[in-house]
Design a protein around this motif. Sequence first.
Motif, PDB file in Angstrom:
ATOM      1  N   GLN A  53       0.970  -1.193   0.038  1.00  0.00           N
ATOM      2  CA  GLN A  53      -0.096   0.048  -0.035  1.00  0.00           C
ATOM      3  C   GLN A  53       0.888   1.375  -0.073  1.00  0.00           C
ATOM      4  O   GLN A  53       0.616   2.182  -0.815  1.00  0.00           O
ATOM      5  CB  GLN A  53      -0.871   0.038   1.288  1.00  0.00           C
ATOM      6  CG  GLN A  53      -1.954  -1.074   1.100  1.00  0.00           C
ATOM      7  CD  GLN A  53      -3.119  -0.915   2.142  1.00  0.00           C
ATOM      8  OE1 GLN A  53      -2.887   0.013   3.246  1.00  0.00           O
ATOM      9  NE2 GLN A  53      -4.001  -1.785   2.388  1.00  0.00           N
ATOM     10  N   ASP A  54       1.984   1.376   0.660  1.00  0.00           N
ATOM     11  CA  ASP A  54       2.869   2.458   0.801  1.00  0.00           C
ATOM     12  C   ASP A  54       3.762   2.580  -0.488  1.00  0.00           C
ATOM     13  O   ASP A  54       3.746   3.781  -0.949  1.00  0.00           O
ATOM     14  CB  ASP A  54       3.829   2.300   1.951  1.00  0.00           C
ATOM     15  CG  ASP A  54       3.300   2.344   3.303  1.00  0.00           C
ATOM     16  OD1 ASP A  54       2.313   3.154   3.334  1.00  0.00           O
ATOM     17  OD2 ASP A  54       4.034   2.197   4.420  1.00  0.00           O
ATOM     18  N   TYR A  57       0.850   3.883  -3.152  1.00  0.00           N
ATOM     19  CA  TYR A  57       0.691   5.364  -3.013  1.00  0.00           C
ATOM     20  C   TYR A  57       1.985   6.409  -3.395  1.00  0.00           C
ATOM     21  O   TYR A  57       1.885   7.293  -4.081  1.00  0.00           O
ATOM     22  CB  TYR A  57       0.472   5.776  -1.593  1.00  0.00           C
ATOM     23  CG  TYR A  57       0.212   7.077  -1.091  1.00  0.00           C
ATOM     24  CD1 TYR A  57      -0.760   8.006  -1.275  1.00  0.00           C
ATOM     25  CD2 TYR A  57       1.481   7.808  -0.469  1.00  0.00           C
ATOM     26  CE1 TYR A  57      -1.013   9.337  -1.062  1.00  0.00           C
ATOM     27  CE2 TYR A  57       1.373   9.063   0.068  1.00  0.00           C
ATOM     28  CZ  TYR A  57       0.281   9.955  -0.446  1.00  0.00           C
ATOM     29  OH  TYR A  57       0.194  11.269   0.010  1.00  0.00           O
ATOM     30  N   ASN A  58       3.103   5.661  -3.050  1.00  0.00           N
ATOM     31  CA  ASN A  58       4.444   6.768  -3.398  1.00  0.00           C
ATOM     32  C   ASN A  58       4.541   6.710  -4.636  1.00  0.00           C
ATOM     33  O   ASN A  58       5.078   7.719  -5.158  1.00  0.00           O
ATOM     34  CB  ASN A  58       5.673   5.918  -2.863  1.00  0.00           C
ATOM     35  CG  ASN A  58       5.490   6.228  -1.041  1.00  0.00           C
ATOM     36  OD1 ASN A  58       4.951   7.222  -0.513  1.00  0.00           O
ATOM     37  ND2 ASN A  58       6.162   5.420  -0.356  1.00  0.00           N
TER      38      ASN A  58
END
Length: 299
Positions: A53-54, A57-58
């Motif tokens: 998930q990180d 997003y990144n």
Amino acid sequence: MFNGSIVALITPMKINGDICYKDLKKLVNYHIKNNTKAIVSVGTTGESATLTQDEHYNVIIKTVKYAKKKIPIIAGTGSNSTSESIELTKKLENSGISACLSVVPYYNKPTQEGMFKHFKKISENTNIPQILYNIPQRTGSDLLSETVIKLSKIENIIGIKEASGDLSRVNSIKSFVNKNFLLISGDDITALDFIKLGGKAVISVTANINPYQMSKMCKYAINNNFKKARKIHHKLSALNKMLFIETNPIPIKWLAKKIGLINCNKIRLPLTKLSKKNINLFNILLENKYKNCKQYDIF
């Protein structure tokens, strides 16, 4: 808002599996220079299924940063969990993206009513324009035309990426939606015919390699110059087929590295690198058909 050639951008990865942001920046600039009309960040081709998930997003945030408002960014935000889709969409609310691409929930196999409520719930929780994404061969569920028509009446659902391969969907949807509702092909092989029937764009895997020619083909087609568009389509036809000789994005990442477009072409399990047999087929294609072409215009 969106028309022409939109690239389904690959996500470059280092040998250890980390995201290669240096290559990502290079790719964004490549598409700005070669007339791509928008970038889909972290869609199917961007390996959304195996990014954390990180990371998800990144990569989107970095893509927006590298674009410097020179090209619209469409963020892949779909999930088989309605709440997860809403969470990521809300997180991107002030990120600078131009729209979200939201895939039909996979694995769950929801009913048409379940899909309608899924997309309706997402749209109620954001002001970001939403593009539906139907790809039944991957998701196991088919978003039918009548459901798309119902969803099109929701203000911030602005279009659909239709990748079922069924060209009859263009007319069955187009006849019953607002004229501004976007019909976007999700299949390079049939994209020209899709546009000829009334589509406005293609979200393209092939555009990763030859964005300039894909952009020209789409421009000709949208302007009803199908003779010139068909000529480019024929040039790209062998590539369009070869890029799906194994599961996308295995071939496209191999080819992008082969021609020097990226330095890092690691792919994450459960996908594996291109087989030796298919590497040989690609090399034969490159040698026999494109050996005298320039590096970034190999078609």
